[in-house]
Design an enzyme around this catalytic site. Structure first.
Site, PDB file in Angstrom:
ATOM      1  N   HIS A  63      47.065  28.856  83.819  1.00  0.00           N
ATOM      2  CA  HIS A  63      45.706  28.692  83.282  1.00  0.00           C
ATOM      3  C   HIS A  63      44.657  28.636  84.391  1.00  0.00           C
ATOM      4  O   HIS A  63      43.583  29.222  84.263  1.00  0.00           O
ATOM      5  CB  HIS A  63      45.633  27.435  82.391  1.00  0.00           C
ATOM      6  N   ASP A  87      46.900  27.708  72.439  1.00  0.00           N
ATOM      7  CA  ASP A  87      47.329  26.395  72.952  1.00  0.00           C
ATOM      8  C   ASP A  87      46.165  25.609  73.560  1.00  0.00           C
ATOM      9  O   ASP A  87      46.257  24.413  73.771  1.00  0.00           O
ATOM     10  CB  ASP A  87      48.477  26.551  73.959  1.00  0.00           C
ATOM     11  N   ASP A 139      41.911  38.682  64.280  1.00  0.00           N
ATOM     12  CA  ASP A 139      42.646  39.564  65.182  1.00  0.00           C
ATOM     13  C   ASP A 139      41.714  39.931  66.352  1.00  0.00           C
ATOM     14  O   ASP A 139      40.560  40.327  66.132  1.00  0.00           O
ATOM     15  CB  ASP A 139      43.082  40.814  64.417  1.00  0.00           C
ATOM     16  N   ASP A 157      44.548  36.118  76.888  1.00  0.00           N
ATOM     17  CA  ASP A 157      45.638  35.139  77.037  1.00  0.00           C
ATOM     18  C   ASP A 157      46.598  35.353  75.874  1.00  0.00           C
ATOM     19  O   ASP A 157      46.675  34.557  74.942  1.00  0.00           O
ATOM     20  CB  ASP A 157      45.042  33.724  77.024  1.00  0.00           C
ATOM     21  N   ASP A 160      53.390  38.416  74.599  1.00  0.00           N
ATOM     22  CA  ASP A 160      53.846  39.700  75.136  1.00  0.00           C
ATOM     23  C   ASP A 160      53.646  40.790  74.072  1.00  0.00           C
ATOM     24  O   ASP A 160      53.380  40.480  72.916  1.00  0.00           O
ATOM     25  CB  ASP A 160      55.323  39.573  75.540  1.00  0.00           C
TER      26      ASP A 160
HETATM   27  N1  SAM Z   1      50.294  31.907  78.151  1.00  0.00           N
HETATM   28  C1  SAM Z   1      50.994  32.647  77.174  1.00  0.00           C
HETATM   29  C2  SAM Z   1      51.892  33.709  77.721  1.00  0.00           C
HETATM   30  O1  SAM Z   1      51.734  34.129  78.872  1.00  0.00           O
HETATM   31  O2  SAM Z   1      52.810  34.102  77.010  1.00  0.00           O
HETATM   32  C3  SAM Z   1      50.134  33.057  76.017  1.00  0.00           C
HETATM   33  C4  SAM Z   1      49.735  31.815  75.292  1.00  0.00           C
HETATM   34  S1  SAM Z   1      48.834  31.850  73.823  1.00  0.00           S
HETATM   35  C5  SAM Z   1      49.826  30.724  72.899  1.00  0.00           C
HETATM   36  C6  SAM Z   1      49.090  33.426  73.064  1.00  0.00           C
HETATM   37  C7  SAM Z   1      48.414  33.499  71.691  1.00  0.00           C
HETATM   38  O3  SAM Z   1      48.016  34.840  71.417  1.00  0.00           O
HETATM   39  C8  SAM Z   1      49.282  33.062  70.525  1.00  0.00           C
HETATM   40  O4  SAM Z   1      48.835  31.830  70.013  1.00  0.00           O
HETATM   41  C9  SAM Z   1      49.147  34.195  69.494  1.00  0.00           C
HETATM   42  O5  SAM Z   1      49.026  33.748  68.167  1.00  0.00           O
HETATM   43  C10 SAM Z   1      47.883  34.895  70.005  1.00  0.00           C
HETATM   44  N2  SAM Z   1      47.781  36.295  69.574  1.00  0.00           N
HETATM   45  C11 SAM Z   1      48.764  37.238  69.528  1.00  0.00           C
HETATM   46  N3  SAM Z   1      48.288  38.398  69.064  1.00  0.00           N
HETATM   47  C12 SAM Z   1      46.957  38.212  68.831  1.00  0.00           C
HETATM   48  C13 SAM Z   1      45.922  39.055  68.344  1.00  0.00           C
HETATM   49  N4  SAM Z   1      46.164  40.331  67.993  1.00  0.00           N
HETATM   50  N5  SAM Z   1      44.676  38.528  68.237  1.00  0.00           N
HETATM   51  C14 SAM Z   1      44.415  37.245  68.588  1.00  0.00           C
HETATM   52  N6  SAM Z   1      45.372  36.396  69.040  1.00  0.00           N
HETATM   53  C15 SAM Z   1      46.627  36.875  69.166  1.00  0.00           C
END
Ligand code: SAM
Length: 283
Positions: A63, A87, A139, A157, A160
């Site tokens: 972070h 998070d 989204d 953030d 994958d």
């Molecule tokens: N630090 C982490 C890593 O390197 O894997 C990422 C952490 S954060 C929890 C990732 C977030 O991206 C998740 O909560 C997920 O729900 C969100 N996410 C995934 N696809 C997304 C999208 N299309 N639009 C917005 N948020 C999304």
């Protein structure tokens, strides 16, 4: 009683196991499978769809680097957009900067935010309650394609490129991010561990190189993301931001009183020095 283990399923030929010392939550949201448990080495661990997202003990590295590198390079960023990041750890680091007037976080899955507020206060602190915080449940691709707002920094953030995160690694998304940046703004992206996810970095950088005057990546080693150092994509039309003198970064850092545990001005500069095997992927 035999211990239970969480096995990460991200890579086909590499499996990592973390002991579940205490299971705090396991369930399914509309978008993904969530699990939160305690582990003796990493503290609380959050995994989505079988992939570690963040851990209490090493989150500061990820972070701090993905927030402070673009914000201190920019120097006067007011409007910040975080895509994903449910998070709250990235939000917390961004809000430490006095220049920030507003931080908008666009997360597809509201349950990750609810979950963090309940179990991961050591990571998000009171960031969700900050008056500068603007939460949007949507989204990320649709948001950047339709917003009229312009941002000084966009931080991707994301998970994958599997499930809902896949769209956040596409030309369509990066093009919309570029459109949503203010002049001289910076886009930074979570781009995986290049030793085991090299194609992902190569693909993102081939798109960013076509969109920005200056596109590359910087790196940091985050123990919870196995396989070597991880890469963060970097795209901006202001190429000077990447070559700031150390004294400038040090002065900006001192003025912010960030109390960082990983980020230093020297680490910032060094993070852009790429090992040959990574430089090859971003050419
Ligand atoms: N630090 C982490 C890593 O390197 O894997 C990422 C952490 S954060 C929890 C990732 C977030 O991206 C998740 O909560 C997920 O729900 C969100 N996410 C995934 N696809 C997304 C999208 N299309 N639009 C917005 N948020 C999304």
């Amino acid at each position: 009683m035999t211990a239970e283990w969480f096995e990460e399923t991200l890579h086909s030929g590499l499996r990592t196991r973390l002991r579940i010392d205490k299971l705090l939550y396991e369930g399914k949201s509309k978008h993904q499978h969530l699990i939160l448990f305690e582990n003796s080495e990493f503290g609380r661990v959050l995994a989505l769809n079988g992939v570690v997202q963040t851990t209490e003990r090493d989150e500061f590295i990820y972070h701090e680097m993905l927030a402070h590198v673009p914000l201190l390079a920019h120097g006067s960023a007011r409007e910040i957009l975080i895509i994903g990041g449910g998070d709250g750890g990235m939000l917390e680091e961004v809000l430490k900067h006095k220049s920030v007037a507003r931080a908008t976080l666009v997360e597809i899955d509201s349950s990750v935010i609810d979950f963090s507020k309940e179990y991961l206060r050591s990571i998000c602190g009171s960031a969700f309650e900050d008056r500068r915080t603007n939460i949007v449940i949507a989204d990320g691709v649709e948001y950047v394609e339709t917003t009229d707002q312009r941002y000084d920094i966009i931080i991707v953030d994301s998970t994958d490129p599997i499930g809902p995160g896949e769209a956040l690694f596409t030309e369509r998304f990066y093009t919309a991010c570029k459109r949503s940046l203010s002049q001289g703004g910076v886009l930074v992206t979570q781009n995986g561990v290049p030793f085991v996810q090299g194609d992902e970095l190569r693909n993102s950088l081939s798109i960013l190189t076509g969109l920005f005057a200056d596109a590359t990546c910087f790196t940091a080693t985050v123990p919870g993301y196995v396989g070597g150092c991880m890469a963060f994509g970097w795209g901006t039309d202001n190429a000077d931001l990447r070559t700031l003198p150390l004294a400038v970064l040090e002065a900006r850092l001192a003025a912010e009183h960030l109390d960082a545990r990983c980020y230093t001005a020297a680490v910032h500069q060094a993070s852009f020095a790429l090992p040959g095997y990574i430089a090859e992927l971003v050419r």
